[in-house]
Enzyme design. Structure first.
Site, PDB file in Angstrom:
ATOM      1  N   SER A  66      36.228  39.513  50.113  1.00 50.95           N
ATOM      2  CA  SER A  66      36.171  40.046  48.755  1.00 50.95           C
ATOM      3  C   SER A  66      36.971  41.343  48.718  1.00 50.95           C
ATOM      4  CB  SER A  66      34.722  40.273  48.327  1.00 50.95           C
ATOM      5  OG  SER A  66      34.675  40.562  46.943  1.00 50.95           O
ATOM      6  N   GLU A  67      37.725  41.541  47.646  1.00 44.61           N
ATOM      7  CA  GLU A  67      38.713  42.630  47.595  1.00 44.61           C
ATOM      8  C   GLU A  67      38.115  44.009  47.834  1.00 44.61           C
ATOM      9  OE1 GLU A  67      38.409  39.950  45.496  1.00 44.61           O
ATOM     10  OE2 GLU A  67      39.691  40.411  43.785  1.00 44.61           O
ATOM     11  N   ASN A  68      36.853  44.176  47.494  1.00 49.10           N
ATOM     12  CA  ASN A  68      36.257  45.499  47.668  1.00 49.10           C
ATOM     13  C   ASN A  68      35.872  45.783  49.109  1.00 49.10           C
ATOM     14  OD1 ASN A  68      34.231  43.533  47.264  1.00 49.10           O
ATOM     15  ND2 ASN A  68      32.729  45.114  46.826  1.00 49.10           N
TER      16      ASN A  68
END
Lengths: 217, 224
Positions: free
Chosen positions: A51-53
């Site tokens: 996930s990008e975060n």
């Protein structure tokens, strides 16, 4: 008179995409429909969700009584970490994307063009402030980009087109499209039909598509 | 003896000047909410904010916007379920927006902290967000030149902090905080846990003290 074929449900589309993901891939799933894909990766098949975060090894949503309020995904929903999961900061997380370490990204689309261009971040409505998030980074950086979308808009306009009319997210980046009625590879010669739902003929499918469909060959 | 702890968020942000560029960490969680509230009280205006979002509802960053204290927002996603304040200002033309792809935003901040003037990225090539930017072709692929981002102040949230300013983070509370800590002249961290110097496992320190100027202990518990 009714049609003889039935479109796939969201769940069936997610299961269809999941079937094509081999064990060992690092996969980023876009916000919305692509998120459902992770529900269909069988237990014991190690596919690592990014996930990008900054999550490498994201697990499913927690049960309401087991929420870790510090653990959210790129859509800011509560998630879990799988055993072996890791956390990095945003710049490293996008370094994984930009650096080509993500084997697959699955995103939604407003339009996909036969040259592989994707439009999924902005409409032509200038009144709303634009927002892009990580979509352009994923298009440019992932090893492969698959799209999950309906064949047409709610009003029946084709989403698979010769050239995108909405602002582009990435150029020549889409390699495969999973719709609610068919699967296409996007090759140098355009949309190549991989499969369609039972009972849906290529002529009828062509009518729902804004670019020429070619058979596999 | 170095002791970067200050006694209050008010003291921590007391010298933020009008016209400053302020980076604000956080992504769903890990936002320095008490430092933002202190900045609202403090009164600095004409600010440029660098953050992933542009405020939710009417509190925190959204409140800072509503009070007309922000000239410009540099962010990737100024839209949420409830972005009322930014929307209103944007539609009235009363706030400037520099929209940056999220990974480019993070890398521009990293470049700022690492003394790199800019970098080439394939992200956004051929799109509206690359218009007017220098491009270059390397080994058959097209890239866009992006400049580093620097700030006068970074407001971040961490999990543990010691008196030197060594910091750890809690799960997804890490997000933009460590990179922003590197890219500002004045980095201020609010931390949940004040720990003794030497108690943090050296390899677990995600932000070493060299990047941190002030620490304030705000044990508010879990994010809502």
């Amino acid at each position: 008179m009714g049609q003889s074929w039935k479109p796939l449900s969201r769940t069936e589309m997610a299961a269809r995409v999941a079937r094509d993901i081999p064990e060992g891939w690092y996969v980023n799933l876009g916000i919305g429909m692509p998120t459902l894909v992770s529900d269909h990766i069988p237990a014991g098949k190690d596919v690592i969700i990014h996930s990008e975060n900054g999550i490498v090894g994201m697990g499913p949503q927690p049960k309401p009584d087991a929420v870790n309020p510090w653990l959210v995904n790129a859509g800011k929903q509560y998630v879990t970490l799988v055993t072996g999961g890791a956390i990095v900061h945003h710049a490293d997380s996008f370094g994984m994307i930009r650096g080509g370490h993500i084997d697959l990204c699955v995103l939604g689309a407003f339009q996909v063009a036969e040259n592989g261009d994707l439009a999924n971040w902005a409409t032509l409505d200038d009144a709303m402030p634009p927002a892009v998030g990580g979509a352009m980074d994923l298009c440019a950086g992932a090893q492969r980009l698959w799209i999950m979308t309906d064949q047409t808009t709610k009003s029946g306009e084709p989403k698979l087109v010769e050239r995108c009319t909405y602002p582009l997210t990435g150029l020549a980046c889409v390699s495969r499209v999973y719709t609610n009625v068919a699967v296409f590879d996007v090759s140098v010669s355009g949309f190549e039909l991989v499969e369609a739902v039972p009972g849906l003929g290529i002529d009828e499918l062509q009518d729902m598509t804004g670019a020429t469909i070619r058979g596999k060959g | 003896m170095i002791d970067k702890f200050v006694s209050s968020v008010t003291e921590a942000v007391a010298d933020v000047r009008d016209g400053s560029t302020v980076m604000i960490g956080g992504f769903g969680v890990g936002q320095p909410v008490h430092l933002i509230d202190a900045l609202i009280e403090q009164g600095a205006t004409g600010l440029t904010i660098v953050a992933n979002n542009a405020g939710i509802g009417r509190a925190g960053l959204a409140r800072l916007l509503e009070l007309r204290r922000v000239r410009k927002v540099v962010c990737s996603f100024p839209r949420t379920a409830d972005p009322v304040v930014f929307d209103e200002l944007y539609k009235k033309g009363e706030i400037e927006l520099e929209l940056v792809p999220q990974g480019t935003l993070a890398e521009r901040i990293r470049a700022g902290g690492a003394g790199v003037a800019g970098f080439y990225t394939a992200t956004a090539y051929g799109t509206k967000l690359a218009e007017g930017k220098e491009t270059c072709e390397f080994e058959g692929r097209h890239y866009v030149f992006e400049r580093a981002l620097h700030a006068d102040v970074a407001l971040i949230e961490a999990w543990q902090g010691d008196r030197w300013g060594n910091l750890t983070y809690k799960e997804a509370g890490r997000n933009f905080n460590p990179v922003m800590a590197t890219a500002a002249k004045l980095t201020i961290a609010q931390v949940q846990h004040k720990v003794d110097l030497g108690s943090l496992e050296p390899n677990a320190i995600a932000t070493p003290s060299i990047f941190v100027n002030r620490v304030v202990h705000i044990p508010y518990g879990d994010p809502k």
